[in-house]
Design a protein around this motif. Structure first.
Motif, short mmCIF file in Angstrom:
data_model
loop_
_atom_site.label_atom_id
_atom_site.label_comp_id
_atom_site.label_asym_id
_atom_site.label_seq_id
_atom_site.Cartn_x
_atom_site.Cartn_y
_atom_site.Cartn_z
N PHE A 11 58.78 45.11 -67.69
CA PHE A 11 59.56 44.15 -68.50
C PHE A 11 60.74 43.73 -67.64
N VAL A 16 58.17 50.09 -67.06
CA VAL A 16 58.23 51.06 -68.15
C VAL A 16 56.97 51.94 -68.21
N THR A 42 55.80 53.07 -75.72
CA THR A 42 55.16 51.94 -75.04
C THR A 42 53.71 52.31 -74.70
N HIS A 186 59.88 65.36 -79.76
CA HIS A 186 60.87 66.00 -78.88
C HIS A 186 60.92 67.50 -79.16
N1 LIG Z 1 59.29 44.76 -75.44
C1 LIG Z 1 60.13 45.31 -74.56
N2 LIG Z 1 60.94 44.55 -73.80
C2 LIG Z 1 61.79 45.10 -72.88
N3 LIG Z 1 61.89 46.43 -72.67
C3 LIG Z 1 61.10 47.23 -73.40
C4 LIG Z 1 60.20 46.72 -74.37
N4 LIG Z 1 59.54 47.78 -74.95
C5 LIG Z 1 60.04 48.88 -74.36
N5 LIG Z 1 60.97 48.55 -73.44
C6 LIG Z 1 61.72 49.49 -72.59
O1 LIG Z 1 60.82 50.47 -72.12
C7 LIG Z 1 61.47 51.72 -71.99
C8 LIG Z 1 60.63 52.77 -72.69
O2 LIG Z 1 60.71 52.58 -74.10
P1 LIG Z 1 59.89 53.49 -75.13
O3 LIG Z 1 60.19 52.96 -76.48
O4 LIG Z 1 58.49 53.54 -74.69
O5 LIG Z 1 60.59 54.90 -74.89
P2 LIG Z 1 60.27 56.31 -75.59
O6 LIG Z 1 59.81 57.24 -74.53
O7 LIG Z 1 59.38 56.10 -76.76
O8 LIG Z 1 61.75 56.75 -76.05
P3 LIG Z 1 62.28 57.47 -77.42
O9 LIG Z 1 62.17 58.95 -77.19
O10 LIG Z 1 63.71 57.02 -77.47
O11 LIG Z 1 61.50 56.96 -78.58
C9 LIG Z 1 62.88 51.53 -72.56
O12 LIG Z 1 63.79 51.38 -71.50
C10 LIG Z 1 62.77 50.27 -73.38
O13 LIG Z 1 63.97 49.57 -73.43
#
Ligand SMILES: Nc1ncnc2c1ncn2[C@@H]1O[C@H](COP(=O)(O)OP(=O)(O)OP(=O)(O)O)[C@@H](O)[C@H]1O
Ligand SMILES: [Mg+2]
Length: 215
Positions: A11, A16, A42, A186
């Motif tokens: 992104f 990511v 993601t 977590h």
């Molecule tokens: N549609 C998007 N546009 C831009 N950045 C994105 C998008 N979707 C996810 N990201 C970025 O991807 C990264 C991973 O996000 P993700 O939601 O997968 O994290 P996570 O491991 O589920 O975290 P958490 O434990 O906080 O839920 C983050 O930096 C987020 O800002």
């Protein structure tokens, strides 16, 4: 079986998902852990076909979810990290799921009872007016009632009180031993005794994968 083969998603300038490879066998119980922003949700969105990756492929029982989402979703149930702000009443939401997935109301009600939520009391409320924990219980019961062989839970117990967490795990242990289950959590302790594999993510990469022996 879910096969994730070298997927990458960027992104803007942020990668990511970075060359992620993962195989999840039928019946496996996988826990995905990792810091906030590691890419866990993601990755779930990619498995659901909600996200088109820049490179790599995903197949669910041989089906690419970005090409045939409807077919892939027959194999998948999903409880999201953040419940959607639905205006539908609880009974309408259940009805929608029953129509689209072939599940039935008596199963949904039974799972809600297991989770100590009284369907008849809440049925006429708009979903968005439920408490955070009640929303998660409704989404969990709907997902469990679908006939899919894989259930994915993104932080399913984040809003549940300790008793409801215990009941959720008891329910999975009692009735869903044969299904493939993917958890994001977590709190490893929460799914102890159930998970057979722990996958750790960091900065979009899988940095550790280990099998866990239960029993
Ligand atoms: N549609 C998007 N546009 C831009 N950045 C994105 C998008 N979707 C996810 N990201 C970025 O991807 C990264 C991973 O996000 P993700 O939601 O997968 O994290 P996570 O491991 O589920 O975290 P958490 O434990 O906080 O839920 C983050 O930096 C987020 O800002
Ligand atoms: Mg997340």
């Amino acid at each position: 079986m879910i096969k994730i083969d070298s997927i990458t998603k960027t992104f803007a300038s942020q990668t990511v998902l970075d060359s992620v490879n993962l195989e999840i066998e039928d019946g496996q119980k996988v826990l995905i852990i990792g810091q906030n922003g590691a890419g866990k949700s993601t990755l779930m969105k990619a498995i659901l076909g909600e996200l088109i990756c820049d490179t790599g492929t995903i197949t669910i029982n041989g089906i690419d979810p970005t090409k045939d989402r409807k077919k892939a979703l027959e194999f998948l149930s999903f409880v999201p990290q953040t419940p959607p702000p639905l205006k539908l009443r609880v009974d309408e939401l259940c009805e929608y799921s029953i129509k689209s997935s072939g599940s039935n109301l008596s199963d949904i009600k039974a799972y809600l009872k297991d989770l100590e939520l009284d369907y008849d009391k809440e049925a006429k409320k708009p979903f968005y007016k439920l408490s955070g924990g009640m929303k998660q219980k409704v989404l969990i019961a709907i997902a469990l009632a679908r006939k899919s062989n894989t259930i994915m839970f993104d932080e399913p117990t984040a809003n549940l009180d300790p008793e409801a967490r215990d009941r959720f795990l008891e329910l999975l242990n009692a009735k869903f031993k044969d299904k493939t289950i993917i958890f994001i959590s977590h709190r490893i302790s929460e799914v102890k005794g159930i998970v057979t594999k722990v996958v750790e993510m960091d900065l979009g990469k899988i940095v550790n994968e280990r099998r866990i022996e239960n029993e």
